[in-house]
Structures are given as C-alpha cells and as structure tokens.
Design a protein around this motif. Structure first.
Motif, PDB file in Angstrom:
ATOM      1  N   TYR A 173      12.733  -1.612   4.808  1.00  0.00           N
ATOM      2  CA  TYR A 173      11.960  -1.195   3.839  1.00  0.00           C
ATOM      3  C   TYR A 173      12.117   0.135   2.961  1.00  0.00           C
ATOM      4  N   ASP A 174      11.550  -0.084   1.755  1.00  0.00           N
ATOM      5  CA  ASP A 174      11.470   1.119   0.834  1.00  0.00           C
ATOM      6  C   ASP A 174      10.130   1.598   0.890  1.00  0.00           C
ATOM      7  N   ALA A 175      10.089   3.040   1.296  1.00  0.00           N
ATOM      8  CA  ALA A 175       8.818   3.570   1.347  1.00  0.00           C
ATOM      9  C   ALA A 175       7.976   3.587  -0.074  1.00  0.00           C
ATOM     10  N   GLY A 176       8.874   3.649  -1.086  1.00  0.00           N
ATOM     11  CA  GLY A 176       8.111   3.699  -2.613  1.00  0.00           C
ATOM     12  C   GLY A 176       7.747   5.015  -2.971  1.00  0.00           C
ATOM     13  N   THR A 177       8.177   6.103  -2.344  1.00  0.00           N
ATOM     14  CA  THR A 177       7.858   7.537  -2.697  1.00  0.00           C
ATOM     15  C   THR A 177       8.808   8.161  -3.468  1.00  0.00           C
ATOM     16  N   GLU A 178      10.270   7.791  -3.365  1.00  0.00           N
ATOM     17  CA  GLU A 178      11.070   8.419  -4.196  1.00  0.00           C
ATOM     18  C   GLU A 178      12.119   7.280  -4.934  1.00  0.00           C
ATOM     19  N   SER A 203       0.983  -1.144   0.028  1.00  0.00           N
ATOM     20  CA  SER A 203      -0.075   0.010  -0.036  1.00  0.00           C
ATOM     21  C   SER A 203       0.912   1.264  -0.014  1.00  0.00           C
ATOM     22  N   ALA A 204       0.422   2.242  -0.442  1.00  0.00           N
ATOM     23  CA  ALA A 204       1.100   3.723  -0.709  1.00  0.00           C
ATOM     24  C   ALA A 204       1.414   4.179   0.742  1.00  0.00           C
ATOM     25  N   ALA A 205       2.536   4.677   1.097  1.00  0.00           N
ATOM     26  CA  ALA A 205       2.817   5.309   2.416  1.00  0.00           C
ATOM     27  C   ALA A 205       2.108   6.591   2.514  1.00  0.00           C
ATOM     28  N   THR A 206       1.711   6.869   3.933  1.00  0.00           N
ATOM     29  CA  THR A 206       1.123   8.072   4.357  1.00  0.00           C
ATOM     30  C   THR A 206       2.004   9.050   3.965  1.00  0.00           C
ATOM     31  N   VAL A 207       1.403  10.413   3.929  1.00  0.00           N
ATOM     32  CA  VAL A 207       2.401  11.416   3.809  1.00  0.00           C
ATOM     33  C   VAL A 207       3.282  11.816   5.089  1.00  0.00           C
ATOM     34  N   GLY A 208       2.914  11.105   6.322  1.00  0.00           N
ATOM     35  CA  GLY A 208       3.599  11.123   7.475  1.00  0.00           C
ATOM     36  C   GLY A 208       4.898  10.106   7.369  1.00  0.00           C
ATOM     37  N   LEU A 209       4.473   9.215   6.641  1.00  0.00           N
ATOM     38  CA  LEU A 209       5.535   8.346   6.535  1.00  0.00           C
ATOM     39  C   LEU A 209       6.682   8.501   5.534  1.00  0.00           C
ATOM     40  N   GLU A 210       6.143   9.343   4.280  1.00  0.00           N
ATOM     41  CA  GLU A 210       6.828   9.898   3.171  1.00  0.00           C
ATOM     42  C   GLU A 210       7.770  10.854   3.881  1.00  0.00           C
ATOM     43  N   THR A 211       7.316  11.606   4.742  1.00  0.00           N
ATOM     44  CA  THR A 211       8.044  12.961   5.283  1.00  0.00           C
ATOM     45  C   THR A 211       9.269  12.037   5.895  1.00  0.00           C
ATOM     46  N   LEU A 212       9.009  11.232   6.814  1.00  0.00           N
ATOM     47  CA  LEU A 212      10.023  10.501   7.625  1.00  0.00           C
ATOM     48  C   LEU A 212      11.131   9.790   6.811  1.00  0.00           C
ATOM     49  N   ALA A 213      10.387   9.201   5.729  1.00  0.00           N
ATOM     50  CA  ALA A 213      11.396   8.275   4.715  1.00  0.00           C
ATOM     51  C   ALA A 213      12.259   9.073   4.015  1.00  0.00           C
ATOM     52  N   GLU A 214      11.794  10.125   3.397  1.00  0.00           N
ATOM     53  CA  GLU A 214      12.508  11.073   2.630  1.00  0.00           C
ATOM     54  C   GLU A 214      13.472  12.189   3.235  1.00  0.00           C
ATOM     55  N   GLY A 215      13.129  12.702   4.697  1.00  0.00           N
ATOM     56  CA  GLY A 215      13.972  13.377   4.923  1.00  0.00           C
ATOM     57  C   GLY A 215      14.173  13.342   6.709  1.00  0.00           C
ATOM     58  N   GLY A 216      13.713  12.185   7.162  1.00  0.00           N
ATOM     59  CA  GLY A 216      13.984  11.875   8.610  1.00  0.00           C
ATOM     60  C   GLY A 216      13.288  12.754   9.616  1.00  0.00           C
ATOM     61  N   ASP A 217      12.444  13.347   9.028  1.00  0.00           N
ATOM     62  CA  ASP A 217      11.288  14.278   9.933  1.00  0.00           C
ATOM     63  C   ASP A 217      10.288  13.394  10.443  1.00  0.00           C
ATOM     64  N   ASN A 218      10.180  13.026  11.421  1.00  0.00           N
ATOM     65  CA  ASN A 218       9.024  11.999  12.133  1.00  0.00           C
ATOM     66  C   ASN A 218       7.922  12.604  12.819  1.00  0.00           C
ATOM     67  N   SER A 219       7.959  14.079  12.480  1.00  0.00           N
ATOM     68  CA  SER A 219       6.794  14.894  13.473  1.00  0.00           C
ATOM     69  C   SER A 219       5.334  14.550  12.604  1.00  0.00           C
ATOM     70  N   VAL A 220       5.276  14.611  11.192  1.00  0.00           N
ATOM     71  CA  VAL A 220       4.037  14.336  10.754  1.00  0.00           C
ATOM     72  C   VAL A 220       3.419  13.059  10.773  1.00  0.00           C
ATOM     73  N   MET A 258      14.294   6.571   9.563  1.00  0.00           N
ATOM     74  CA  MET A 258      14.835   6.426   8.305  1.00  0.00           C
ATOM     75  C   MET A 258      16.289   6.366   8.282  1.00  0.00           C
ATOM     76  N   LEU A 259      16.925   5.299   7.319  1.00  0.00           N
ATOM     77  CA  LEU A 259      18.156   5.503   7.137  1.00  0.00           C
ATOM     78  C   LEU A 259      18.733   6.649   6.282  1.00  0.00           C
ATOM     79  N   VAL A 260      19.163   7.556   6.830  1.00  0.00           N
ATOM     80  CA  VAL A 260      19.512   8.871   6.245  1.00  0.00           C
ATOM     81  C   VAL A 260      20.398   8.864   5.109  1.00  0.00           C
ATOM     82  N   ASN A 261      21.194   7.956   5.036  1.00  0.00           N
ATOM     83  CA  ASN A 261      21.977   7.906   3.654  1.00  0.00           C
ATOM     84  C   ASN A 261      21.366   7.280   2.439  1.00  0.00           C
ATOM     85  N   THR A 262      20.076   7.353   2.303  1.00  0.00           N
ATOM     86  CA  THR A 262      19.426   6.738   1.188  1.00  0.00           C
ATOM     87  C   THR A 262      18.296   7.906   0.653  1.00  0.00           C
ATOM     88  N   ASN A 263      17.414   7.456  -0.462  1.00  0.00           N
ATOM     89  CA  ASN A 263      16.576   8.138  -0.772  1.00  0.00           C
ATOM     90  C   ASN A 263      15.110   7.926   0.179  1.00  0.00           C
TER      91      ASN A 263
END
Lengths: 243, 234
Positions: A171-176, A74-91, A139-144
């Motif tokens: 896992y890969d969030a599938g957003t980038e 299933s598609a990631a939520t915007v909150g998970l996308e925000t974490l997965a792409e930038g390491g920001d867990n707040s959303v 997030m593993l931050v040295n990744t997309n």
C-alpha cells in the motif's frame, strides 16, 4: 498490553481482602495466590518476498474490531506515516497501545532483508481469543512511503498448534509524493530523510501502491533501479498459535 | 475478515456442484487504486454454468463494449436472458480512486448462485476489473475477494487519450482525473494475446506533451489487486 495492568489490579484487590480477612479471623491456611491469567501465545513469522526492498522492523498488533492500522481511502495516522516514511514503528505501536481495542503489541528486532524472515511472539489473554485479530505492518524502505502488511486477520478460530498463512500486498500511505529521490528514501538505495510531518502526496489517503518506476524505466532522477521494483505480494505472513 | 480469497484461486474451484438457495447479501466494492477511476459497475448474481467472460477465450461483444467504453447495457441484456439478479451502477457514476460503494442483492426464488462484478478502468484502452462467477456463500458472514485487472484483448493498448470508447474505436475514452497528457505516439500495437487475460499493466511516460503514451507512469500504473469486493451474507 492493555489487559495486563487490569489483572494486576484485580490481584492486588484480592490480596487486600485476604489480609483483612486474616486479621479478623486468624484461622485456616492462607488461600493460595490467584492463578496467573491463562494466556495464549502466537508466533508471527514474516518473510520478505521482494528482490531488493528491505522491510523495516515489523509491528505486530493483537486487537479486536474497532482498531485498524489503516483504512483504504482514509488519511494515515501519524504513527503509520512515521512507519511508512522512515521505517520507525514506535509511534504506530504507541498509538495501538493507547487504543482500548488493542490487546497487545510486539516489534521486530531489526529490518528483514529480501529472503529473510523474523518471528515475533505475541501473547494475549485466553479471554480475548474470541475476538482476536492480528495486524502486521512494515515499510518497504527503498521507497518514499510504501507499506506492506495485513489488516485484522481473524485468528479467533486457531487452536493450539494451528497455523494461518497469508500473503501481504503493498500500500501507499499517501503521506509523501513518490519522488524516488535519494534525499527522500531512507533505505540503503537512498540514505535520505525518513519521517517528515509535511504531507505532499496527490491525495492524503491510503490506497494501493502503484509500484516504483526507477531510473531504468525513465524516471531519470530516481535513486532506484529496476532491482527495486516490486509486485504483489511482498510478504508472506505465517501465524502459529503455540500456546 | 473471515475468508480471504484470491479471485484467481476461487476460479479454480468453480465447477463443483452448486445448490440453489436464497441468499440476502450486500456487495461492497472498494477501489484500491491510487489513480484509476471505474466506469459504472455491473453487479450480478447468475446461474451455475454461466460467466461474463472466460480467460483464454475471446471477449463477447458485450464484454468488449464494457471494457473499451464502460457500456454495461449489452451485458445487462445478456444477463436478463439468464434470469440474473442485477444491480447497475451502485456508485451513481464513476468510482474515484480509494473510494467505495455498495449494493444489496437478494436471490430469493432464483437459481442465481454465482456472483460477478465488472467495470472498466479509466484511463485505459480495454482494462477491466472482474470478479468472475464466484460461488455466493450461503453461510452468514463476511467474505473478501481481492480482484485483479484483466485485459479484454480487444484493443491495442496504445495509451492515447482520444475519446475512443465505442467498440473497435482505438484510444482511451476519457481521463477523469485529468492527470494524463497529450501528443503520445502510441505505446503499443495490438495485444499478443487477443483473448481475455490478466492485464500487463500500464506503461505511461513522464512527458505530458510527447513520448509514447498519454498516460503518466507516476499516476496511472497499478499493481493487482485493483478492487476489493466484500460480500456480507445475512
């Protein structure tokens, strides 16, 4: 922290009843204040097992069935996308706080470097223990857009002093798309962009991460080297019920 | 998730005493991978002391046919000889990346106390996912098994998409996602370990028209586990 305001409200209602009671009868000692709700406390300790992948500040979510950080396919939520792409867990934490199946949330204070660990304490009502699950995400931050963590560990059976230990895969969030370009990797290996609302992976869904390729394995434009490769598991997670 | 086992870990405790008892259960198979398809799955409950494969031992001809070409008919015949409870192809064909299928099994009146789930990874030469002879839980509940990819050890991992799916035929039989290339020169000669072993992973390359491999290292690699099997005992 969904349940806490409800208890607060209950205490307020009780206090109001007491007050009107006293006005009418004006006799007997005032009843003792209601006891604080019985709480249980968990120490969630995350250790980074990777070679060169700092883990972004962890999100810790205590919940019951009906909430999940993500679902494979299933598609990631915007909150998970925000974490997965930038390491920001707040959303992600905000989404969880707004979910009726979430009891409480917590956040790590800082990224966890390789070999490092951090403990986040999370409290829940004892009355929520019967259905309690704990999820951890980072997030593993040295990744997309690689994330690691655990989805819905059942800790309902943990007695005070008990611990549960498990390992987390990646896992890969599938957003980038996994370009490995410096401009799109927010960690120290890239210094690039974090969250971007565009979703450009091959499929907009969460699945296992296939690993990074790196410039040392033929992806010439990659900002990553062989040092940044990883394998499963990436994290050790220890959950201890302390109270 | 009541119990989270590594399939490898479970393997270590396989040889304890088993008691035959009826179990009505569902087997859910989730393709965890990003770019790998599965040939039709074989799901089977079979008697104590039996297994579809053993790491460190050569693959049987039936396992080889499954691992190299996705053909489960030989394994089905073998299992029928054991009185196994069998479900074939619950997905009705290929199981795409990040998708899932499930099937019910009932071992009532049988001695089938072990569960195996196998299917070939595409596109590969002879990689397969294998949940190998784990004890079927009898207590109602949900049991999660994360399953690794094995190499049957029967074919060189040349990573060339040639259509070769028959046992002994070189090459990869099919590339269902259509993201592979052509013109590779061959990524590897025969396996150093010709017995069943944990697969070392796909190399791939980034040249769709040449290079050593027809596979794409940004699409066709994987890390274990490759499937998740969720057993729900009623």
């Amino acid at each position: 922290m969904r349940a806490i305001p409800i208890i607060g409200l209950a205490a307020l209602v009780l206090a109001a009843c007491d007050s009107s009671n006293n006005n009418r009868n004006n006799q007997g000692p005032p009843p003792p204040p209601p006891p604080p709700p019985a709480m249980a406390s968990f120490d969630v300790t995350v250790t980074n097992l990777t070679n060169a992948q700092p883990a972004s500040p962890i999100a810790v979510i205590a919940h019951q069935d009906g909430y999940a950080v993500f679902t494979i396919g299933s598609a990631a939520t915007v909150g998970l996308e925000t974490l997965a792409e930038g390491g920001d867990n707040s959303v992600l934490i905000g989404e969880a706080d707004a979910d009726a199946n979430v009891f409480s949330t917590g956040s790590g204070a800082a990224p966890i470097g390789p070999a490092g660990s951090e403990t986040v304490t999370i409290d829940v009502l004892e009355s929520d223990l019967a259905n309690l699950q704990i999820s951890v995400s980072t997030m593993l931050v040295n990744t997309n857009d690689a994330i690691s963590g655990l989805n819905g560990v059942d800790v309902s059976g943990l007695a005070e002093g008990d611990t549960w230990t498990g390992r987390a895969i990646v896992y890969d969030a599938g957003t980038e798309l996994n370009t490995e370009l410096a401009a799109e990797i927010p960690g120290p290996a890239g210094g690039g962009e974090g969250f971007n609302a565009a979703r450009n992976d091959r499929a907009d869904l969460v699945a296992m991460h296939p690993g990074v390729i790196s410039q040392d394995d033929g992806l010439v434009a990659s900002a990553l080297t062989g040092q940044h490769r990883f394998d499963n598991p990436a994290l050790m997670v220890r959950i201890e019920r302390t109270d | 998730m009541k119990h989270l086992f590594s399939a490898i870990f479970v393997m270590a405790s396989l040889f304890g005493a088993q008691t035959a008892s009826a179990t009505d259960f569902n087997v859910r198979i989730i393709n965890l991978s990003n770019g790998i398809f599965y040939t039709p799955f074989l799901v089977a409950a079979h008697p104590d002391g039996t297994a579809l494969f053993t790491t460190g031992q050569p693959a049987s001809a039936s396992l080889q046919a499954m691992a190299e070409g996705g053909d489960i008919s030989g394994l089905v015949t073998d299992l029928q000889g054991l009185g196994a409870t069998i479900a074939q192809d619950p997905a009705g064909g290929l199981l795409a990346p990040a998708s899932e299928t499930n099937v019910d099994l009932n071992t009532d009146g049988t001695a089938n106390v072990l569960l195996s789930v196998v299917a070939m990874l595409l596109p590969t030469n002879d990689a397969f996912a294998g949940l190998n002879a784990v004890t079927i839980p009898t207590e109602p509940g949900t049991y999660v098994f994360d399953v690794p990819a094995y190499d049957a050890g029967t074919e060189a991992n040349d990573e060339l998409i040639t259509g070769g799916g028959a046992p002994g035929a070189a090459g990869i039989p099919a590339d269902p996602g259509g993201l592979g290339g052509t013109g590779g020169t061959g990524a590897a000669v025969a396996d150093a370990n010709a017995t069943v072993h944990i697969h070392r992973g796909t190399l791939g390359d980034l040249d769709p028209n040449a290079g050593t491999s027809d596979l794409d290292s940004s699409v066709h690699r994987w890390l274990n586990p490759v499937i998740r099997v969720v057993v729900t005992v009623r």
